[in-house]
Design a protein around this motif. Structure first.
Motif, PDB file in Angstrom:
ATOM      1  N   ASN A   1     -41.672 -74.590 -36.061  1.00 29.31           N
ATOM      2  CA  ASN A   1     -41.892 -74.602 -37.512  1.00 29.31           C
ATOM      3  C   ASN A   1     -40.674 -75.150 -38.243  1.00 29.31           C
ATOM      4  O   ASN A   1     -40.802 -75.883 -39.232  1.00 29.31           O
ATOM      5  CB  ASN A   1     -42.207 -73.190 -38.015  1.00 29.31           C
TER       6      ASN A   1
ATOM      7  N   GLU B   1     -40.548 -78.960 -37.888  1.00 26.76           N
ATOM      8  CA  GLU B   1     -41.510 -79.644 -38.750  1.00 26.76           C
ATOM      9  C   GLU B   1     -41.106 -79.572 -40.223  1.00 26.76           C
ATOM     10  O   GLU B   1     -41.342 -80.523 -40.978  1.00 26.76           O
ATOM     11  CB  GLU B   1     -42.905 -79.050 -38.551  1.00 26.76           C
ATOM     12  N   ASN B   2     -40.494 -78.466 -40.634  1.00 32.71           N
ATOM     13  CA  ASN B   2     -40.081 -78.340 -42.035  1.00 32.71           C
ATOM     14  C   ASN B   2     -38.954 -77.315 -42.142  1.00 32.71           C
ATOM     15  O   ASN B   2     -39.199 -76.122 -42.288  1.00 32.71           O
ATOM     16  CB  ASN B   2     -41.254 -77.925 -42.920  1.00 32.71           C
TER      17      ASN B   2
ATOM     18  N   ASP C   1     -52.523 -89.593 -39.159  1.00 32.19           N
ATOM     19  CA  ASP C   1     -52.419 -88.185 -38.770  1.00 32.19           C
ATOM     20  C   ASP C   1     -51.921 -87.348 -39.948  1.00 32.19           C
ATOM     21  O   ASP C   1     -51.006 -87.747 -40.667  1.00 32.19           O
ATOM     22  CB  ASP C   1     -51.448 -88.024 -37.600  1.00 32.19           C
ATOM     23  N   THR C   2     -52.527 -86.184 -40.132  1.00 32.63           N
ATOM     24  CA  THR C   2     -52.070 -85.286 -41.195  1.00 32.63           C
ATOM     25  C   THR C   2     -50.784 -84.566 -40.810  1.00 32.63           C
ATOM     26  O   THR C   2     -50.001 -84.174 -41.675  1.00 32.63           O
ATOM     27  CB  THR C   2     -53.156 -84.245 -41.523  1.00 32.63           C
ATOM     28  N   ARG C   3     -50.560 -84.398 -39.492  1.00 31.11           N
ATOM     29  CA  ARG C   3     -49.329 -83.766 -39.004  1.00 31.11           C
ATOM     30  C   ARG C   3     -48.667 -84.682 -37.985  1.00 31.11           C
ATOM     31  O   ARG C   3     -48.993 -84.648 -36.799  1.00 31.11           O
ATOM     32  CB  ARG C   3     -49.622 -82.397 -38.368  1.00 31.11           C
TER      33      ARG C   3
END
Length: 409
Positions: free
Chosen positions: A5, A8-9, A376-378
């Motif tokens: 997590n 990713e951010n 892609d959204t992610r």
């Protein structure tokens, strides 16, 4: 703290750290370190002479003791990088190398960088899905630095492999033995490669950056062959790894803020400011490290000699006390000051080159790609805490032929 997590951010974690205090001891980070998340504490600490940049040995020091002797040569060569020097050695070395990155020198590189950007766009399909990272962002800075150094572009893939291996070892607080050995071998291989090139250039100099570094002298001081080779390895690594991530993170920011993408399309003269906002908003380098050379108190922390101090520069770039609405991506932001290239005496020597590359790259992409959309959204992020970047970014793109006059200009 450092989980998927976070990769990713990381910015919610940084906000929580800023809200919780000025300095935080983390016993797991690089064997124990003081984390500094606030903007006001970062700039002074990066100019503080009580902190040393000589921390190249810290990464192998985290490995099991029986294998550490196998990294002695790695530590010696790694420690020769300008990045890890203190004054007065750093002062002289920096003074010599600055001549290779003077404005009148980097301005001469504009045409070569522009040709490289358009050559890569020419290779993209006219329509369809492409991996932007693999097809453009990854090879672009590697090809540029290969050309500037006058080394064979056919070796580009090997340089990228070496650079990525060094980054995995250098950019993670705790590396596996496999990652460590690969990083070690890659650094030594890259340095030996440049030692051979330096020897060639001494007998047959050209107008490339390596030849320039060999010729540079100041008050009868000059760089020896191993110093030139070591700095070339640093420049290849830094010039590729961080610029690649800037191009990826910046493109993702534009895709997630279509109003900003459209504003940039409408007026490409805003690209220089937009690039600086990309650096502030999602820095390719997330933190810097220093080692305390003495005991002292700072930001409410009692720092002991030998302890690691880690300015979280990406957190400082998002500090609300420095930038209003700091989590908003705004290419029109009047104040885009950031720490992405560091600060103080160790500010990145290739800053001007990196900015030039990014400005040319985004100008070419926006001029020739009327449609760019994320598939892609992610997207997939590299498993790297220090060097934040994407492993892949699949885009649906349209490309148009280049206007010959615009490319030449």
């Amino acid at each position: 703290m450092f989980d998927q997590n976070f990769i990713e951010n990381p910015y919610p974690t940084y906000r929580a750290l800023r809200e919780a205090g000025s300095a935080h001891w983390n016993g797991d980070f690089l064997g124990g370190a003081w984390l500094l998340p606030r903007h006001a504490d970062i700039a002074p600490v990066l100019r503080d002479a009580r902190l040393s940049a000589q921390r190249s040995h810290c990464y192998s020091a985290l490995l099991p003791e029986p294998v550490q002797p196998a990294f002695a040569e790695f530590n010696r060569v790694f420690g020769m990088w300008l990045l890890f020097q203190d004054a007065p050695e750093h002062t002289l070395l920096r003074k010599l190398m600055n001549k290779g990155f003077a404005p009148q020198v980097t301005d001469l590189w504009r045409d070569a960088i522009t040709r490289t950007a358009h050559t890569l766009i020419d290779r993209l399909p006219a329509h369809g899905t492409v991996d932007y990272m693999g097809s453009f962002a990854h090879p672009f800075p590697a090809l540029v630095i290969c050309e500037l150094m006058g080394v064979d572009a056919r070796d580009q893939a090997e340089f990228i492999e070496w650079s990525d291996a060094i980054a995995r070892f250098f950019g993670n607080p705790a590396s596996s033995l496999e990652v460590a050995y690969r990083g070690r071998d890659s650094l030594l291989a890259m340095t030996r490669y440049f030692e051979a090139v330096v020897e060639q250039r001494r007998h047959a100099p050209g107008d490339d950056l390596i030849s320039l570094l060999i010729r540079i002298e100041e008050d009868e001081e000059a760089l020896n062959g191993e110093q030139v080779a070591s700095q070339c390895s640093m420049l290849m690594f830094g010039g590729h790894e961080t610029t690649r991530n800037l191009l990826g993170n910046g493109m993702l920011a534009l895709l997630r803020h279509p109003d900003q993408m459209q504003a940039l399309r409408d007026d490409r003269s805003r690209i220089p400011n937009a690039v600086r906002e990309m650096l502030r908003y999602d820095s390719p380098v997330q933190y810097l490290t220093r080692i305390a050379a003495e005991d002292f108190e700072y930001a409410g922390a009692q720092i002991r000699r030998g302890q690691m101090v880690v300015p979280l520069i990406a957190s400082g770039n998002r500090d609300e006390t420095r930038h209003a609405d700091a989590d908003r991506f705004d290419i029109g932001r009047a104040d885009t000051a950031h720490f992405a290239f560091g600060h103080g005496p160790h500010v990145c020597i290739g800053t001007r080159l990196a900015l030039l590359e990014a400005e040319i790259a985004f100008d070419a992409l926006l001029a020739r790609c009327p449609h760019i959309a994320a598939v892609d959204t992610r997207p997939e992020w590299l498993a790297n805490f220090g060097f934040r970047g994407l492993s892949t970014l699949r885009l649906d793109m349209q490309t148009q032929p280049a206007d010959a006059g615009a490319v030449a200009a």
